[in-house]
Design an enzyme around this catalytic site. Structure first.
Site, PDB file in Angstrom:
ATOM      1  N   SER A 172       0.937  -1.166  -0.131  1.00  0.00           N
ATOM      2  CA  SER A 172       0.037  -0.052  -0.008  1.00  0.00           C
ATOM      3  C   SER A 172       0.679   1.312   0.161  1.00  0.00           C
ATOM      4  O   SER A 172       0.353   2.408  -0.016  1.00  0.00           O
ATOM      5  CB  SER A 172      -0.842   0.043   1.368  1.00  0.00           C
ATOM      6  OG  SER A 172      -2.075  -1.000   1.042  1.00  0.00           O
ATOM      7  N   LYS A 225       0.236   3.577  -2.703  1.00  0.00           N
ATOM      8  CA  LYS A 225      -0.956   4.640  -2.586  1.00  0.00           C
ATOM      9  C   LYS A 225      -0.526   6.063  -2.606  1.00  0.00           C
ATOM     10  O   LYS A 225      -1.129   7.074  -2.766  1.00  0.00           O
ATOM     11  CB  LYS A 225      -1.997   4.265  -1.260  1.00  0.00           C
ATOM     12  CG  LYS A 225      -2.715   2.992  -1.452  1.00  0.00           C
ATOM     13  CD  LYS A 225      -3.541   2.899  -0.529  1.00  0.00           C
ATOM     14  CE  LYS A 225      -4.847   1.576  -0.582  1.00  0.00           C
ATOM     15  NZ  LYS A 225      -4.157   0.437  -0.297  1.00  0.00           N
ATOM     16  N   SER A 271      -5.840   2.515   4.768  1.00  0.00           N
ATOM     17  CA  SER A 271      -5.432   2.082   3.406  1.00  0.00           C
ATOM     18  C   SER A 271      -6.712   1.346   2.887  1.00  0.00           C
ATOM     19  O   SER A 271      -6.403   0.213   2.341  1.00  0.00           O
ATOM     20  CB  SER A 271      -4.357   1.059   3.853  1.00  0.00           C
ATOM     21  OG  SER A 271      -3.431   0.985   2.816  1.00  0.00           O
TER      22      SER A 271
END
Length: 389
Positions: free
Chosen positions: A100, A103, A158
């Site tokens: 993640s 991101k 997340s």
């Protein structure tokens, strides 16, 4: 006859004008921060970029500089966020699954496209396709959210469900991945291959400690990104007037699960998947200096090791500041602005940057992007007020 259009189409309609602005952002930021870092920036720029492509730990200590701590991560980077100087690194360009932490690139790409105050009612198609075991913040079909709510879901929890909706609003899953790839290239993050914008394990999707440090540093220059990544707690809509608290899962920021909060920490993003292991991009400010540290997949110490190894590298970076020679620069591979059609006289080169070649085009594109963004906001607000069938 009444002609309507969806928020997704509205956002896509202004994609060309915004894409022009996004492509120029690195050049504008570099010009605005040209003096940040001073001599250290110059030394970093002079460093041989190939050094960071070498295997193992790279550091050039002066007399009295502390030794780099021993950490188990497969790759890591310690860099100065202002000058871009890489103070030390280990396998900086090793291509690894990012989880993640990808991101950060998603936010850099999509944040400028969607006004935070816009409200959107989620439909089922926008949540389709999430991988098994994806982290979620609780986005529900038929429920209305502000874009800002969805960003809280991305940065704090997340939430892959929030990423899905934001990606659909900004043109779709594949279009978003392509824009992320272009953004990475413009920033000089050449190790990154984007296939799933939420960072979910996908064969062939990779990044590197160097690239993630580039994304983290660029994010800190965006007020929206910096605000979201530093948020510890927020409330997320649960239906009607009810909402529930969500808390940032970055333990160095919150001080949770037995991990002490790091003094001066200002974000950025943590991640975990079974293939990537634990990953973290962290930034902290102390004594007028801001450092960004990336740690990818510690091999010892359990699930919280990524925080403790990041802590050790931050401590080292602040202690070593001014006592090591840069081994590279986060600007080294960045796309440079193309020269104008005519040579620039020396007098013109000394003039303020707003009078330099190419800035007329820059401001024209920025104006077009601003008009496009305003059109998107009006279209989305108008759509949100209409009854839905």
């Amino acid at each position: 006859m009444k002609i309507g259009f969806s928020s997704r189409v509205a956002v896509s309609t202004c994609a060309l004008c915004v894409a022009g602005l996004l492509g120029l952002t690195p050049a504008v930021a570099a010009a605005d921060g040209a003096d940040a870092g001073g001599p250290e920036r110059q030394r970093a720029a002079a460093a041989d970029p190939s050094v960071l492509h070498r295997a193992g730990t790279q550091v050039q200590r002066r007399a009295g500089a502390p030794r780099v701590p021993s950490v188990s991560a497969l790759a890591w980077v310690v860099a100065d966020a202002d000058s871009g100087a890489v103070l030390a690194a280990h396998d900086a360009h090793r291509k690894l699954p990012p989880a993640s932490t990808l991101k950060t690139l998603f936010a850099l790409t999509v944040l400028p496209l969607l006004p935070g105050g816009v409200r959107h009612k989620v439909d089922a198609g926008e949540l389709a396709g999430m991988g098994a075991g994806s982290s979620r913040v609780g986005v529900a079909e038929g429920r209305t959210y502000r874009v800002a709510d969805l960003w809280h879901g991305v940065f704090l929890n997340s939430g892959n469900d929030a990423v899905r909706v934001l990606a659909e609003l900004s043109g779709g899953w594949r279009t978003t991945a392509a824009r992320m790839q272009a953004k990475a290239r413009s920033l000089g993050a050449l190790d990154t291959k984007v296939l799933s914008p939420d960072g979910y394990d996908t064969p062939g999707q990779v990044s590197s400690a160097y690239d993630l440090a580039v994304f983290g540093r660029a994010g800190l220059r965006s007020p929206d990104f910096a605000r979201y990544c530093a948020t510890v707690e927020a409330r997320f809509p649960g239906g009607g007037r009810w909402s529930y608290p969500i808390r940032n899962t970055n333990r160095l920021l919150t001080g949770a699960d037995g991990v002490a909060r790091y003094p001066g920490l200002i974000g950025v993003k943590n991640g975990y998947t079974s293939k990537a292991g634990h990953t973290l991009v962290a930034a902290a400010r102390k004594g007028g200096r801001t450092l960004v540290v990336t740690v990818m997949n510690p091999r010892a110490g359990g699930g919280l090791a990524v925080y403790e190894e990041t802590r050790a590298l931050l401590d080292w970076g602040f202690a070593a500041a001014g006592r090591v020679e840069p081994v590279g620069s986060l600007d080294a591979l960045r796309t440079r602005p193309r020269p104008g059609p005519e040579a620039v006289p020396a007098a013109a080169a000394a003039a303020p940057v707003t009078k330099g070649p190419g800035w007329a085009e820059t401001w024209a594109i920025m104006a077009a992007a601003g008009l496009g963004g305003g059109s998107v906001a009006l279209a989305l607000r108008a759509r949100s007020r209409r009854p839905r069938s």
